[in-house]
Enzyme design. Structure first.
Site, PDB file in Angstrom:
ATOM      1  N   CYS B  10      -4.741  31.230  -6.593  1.00 38.46           N
ATOM      2  CA  CYS B  10      -5.965  31.300  -5.777  1.00 38.46           C
ATOM      3  C   CYS B  10      -6.113  32.533  -4.844  1.00 38.46           C
ATOM      4  O   CYS B  10      -4.702  33.295  -4.962  1.00 38.46           O
ATOM      5  CB  CYS B  10      -6.142  30.067  -4.822  1.00 38.46           C
ATOM      6  SG  CYS B  10      -4.743  29.712  -3.804  1.00 38.46           S
ATOM      7  N   CYS B  13      -2.877  32.675  -2.514  1.00 40.35           N
ATOM      8  CA  CYS B  13      -1.725  32.934  -3.249  1.00 40.35           C
ATOM      9  C   CYS B  13      -1.196  34.426  -3.524  1.00 40.35           C
ATOM     10  O   CYS B  13      -0.149  34.840  -3.225  1.00 40.35           O
ATOM     11  CB  CYS B  13      -1.204  31.927  -4.413  1.00 40.35           C
ATOM     12  SG  CYS B  13      -2.102  30.393  -4.313  1.00 40.35           S
TER      13      CYS B  13
END
Lengths: 315, 79
Positions: B10, B13
């Protein structure tokens, strides 16, 4: 006070009377924007501070100690306070299942968590007052509790992807936090969320302001008022595919209610937007099979429709 | 030093990974930085909220994105 200050600003600086449509729309826009951004910052700080006490690891520990309906209710309540974004659905799901928390209880958590979202809560308090916000939260908890119980009763473990049960979850220590860490966590959250949502809030308020100033009173009453039995159903069906504009939707909903849409219908629409979304479903697909996703969407959708009618009936 | 960034890919991250690279570069550190995207691998660390940062096998942060300064502090402590 803020209301009158902006009234003065619109009338003296822009030279527009708030009695005119343009003036009224501009006043609504500036007043709501300032009010909501202020409220958002304050409330997200407070809520994040509380949330720093409930990391998912701790929630999992607490939940594994309860059983029966109490476990469902606890899961729903913890769903409100556990910080959690949909991108963490998968590790959270695996972590819960691995700790022996029943599937139904896990779903109680997963259903309530997105419905009662801190941003939505702030906007509800700010725009509709405490009473509706409390009713909304209660409804969210009830939907999660009963939806989870139902999923538990149906015995759907076979629809969880097999690999989930094979994953060995390691032990991790939850980091100890000082009050300074918590305050920082809360401050970072405010920055992060406000940065992410302000544009949606402004767009939402702009649309709301336009409806506020230009749409005739009771325009929507005949289509989506209390007397139309289909309105809640249609609202929920429309809300499911919509996502991420949940925050921006609330100012629109405020304007809709003003123009005659029944409160229950509007809240059900909002719940459908927040509780069920395509991105979350796609993420959950990694751990559960399509059948269970279908059941999850149906149960949640039907519960929301039910709550919508209930609100229309009691409010 | 062994640094692992745990996350399913995502936006947060990726931001964490970037911050880690920046922190290591600013400290002039020679670190083995890897992104872990496999869910089974992530779960082995006992992490339930992503993104998470693991230094030498120890989870130092999970569920949020620390900034570069903060990561530099973690790296100094781990040395």
């Amino acid at each position: 006070m803020l209301y009158n200050l902006i009234k003065i600003l619109v009338e003296k600086v822009f030279g527009l009377s708030t009695a005119t449509r343009l003036g009224e729309s501009i006043h609504f826009f500036i007043y709501d924007s300032l009010k909501i951004i202020l409220l958002l910052s304050l409330m997200i700080f407070a809520i994040s501070y509380i949330r720093s006490f409930f990391p998912p690891e701790k929630t999992r520990q607490v939940l594994s100690r309860f059983s029966g309906s109490v476990a469902h209710l606890m899961a729903s309540l913890l769903g409100i306070v556990t910080p959690f974004c949909s991108c963490s659905s998968v590790p959270l799901f695996i972590g819960f299942v691995e700790a022996g928390i029943p599937l139904g209880v896990t779903f109680s958590f997963l259903i309530t968590s997105p419905i009662v979202n801190e941003v939505a809560l702030v906007m509800l308090i700010g725009l509709f007052g405490l009473k509706i916000a409390v009713i909304y939260v209660t409804a969210g908890v009830l939907i999660g509790t009963f939806g989870g119980i139902l999923i538990g009763k149906l015995g759907l473990e076979k629809y969880v992807e097999e690999y989930v049960f094979q994953i060995a979850v390691g032990q991790s220590e939850v980091q100890k936090m000082t009050w300074r860490d918590r305050a920082k966590f809360a401050k970072d959250n405010v920055k992060d969320i406000v940065k992410r949502v302000w544009i949606f809030v402004l767009i939402g308020i702009a649309i709301g302001a336009a409806i506020h100033g230009y749409a005739p009173e009771n325009l929507l009453a005949q289509y989506a008022g209390k007397d139309n039995p289909l309105a809640v159903f249609v609202g929920v069906a429309l809300g499911i595919p919509l996502y991420s504009n949940a925050i921006g939707t609330i100012p629109i909903i405020e304007a809709l209610i003003e123009k005659g849409v029944a409160v229950g219908t509007a809240l059900a629409f909002m719940m459908a937007i927040t509780a069920l979304s395509l991105p979350e479903i796609i993420i959950l697909r990694k751990v559960i099979k399509p059948q269970l996703i279908g059941i999850f969407v149906s149960i949640t959708g039907v519960s929301i429709i039910f709550v919508g009618y209930l609100f229309n009936f009691i409010l | 030093m062994e640094i692992r960034v745990l996350g399913s890919g995502c936006a947060n991250c990726q931001k964490l990974e970037q911050n880690v690279f920046n922190a290591a570069a600013e400290l002039g550190m020679d670190a083995d930085i890897q992104k872990v995207e496999d869910m089974a691998e992530i779960m082995k660390f006992g992490v339930m909220s992503t993104p998470a940062l693991v230094i030498n096998g120890k989870v130092v942060v999970s569920g949020r994105v620390p900034n570069t300064e903060e990561i530099k502090q973690f790296l100094r402590n781990a040395e």
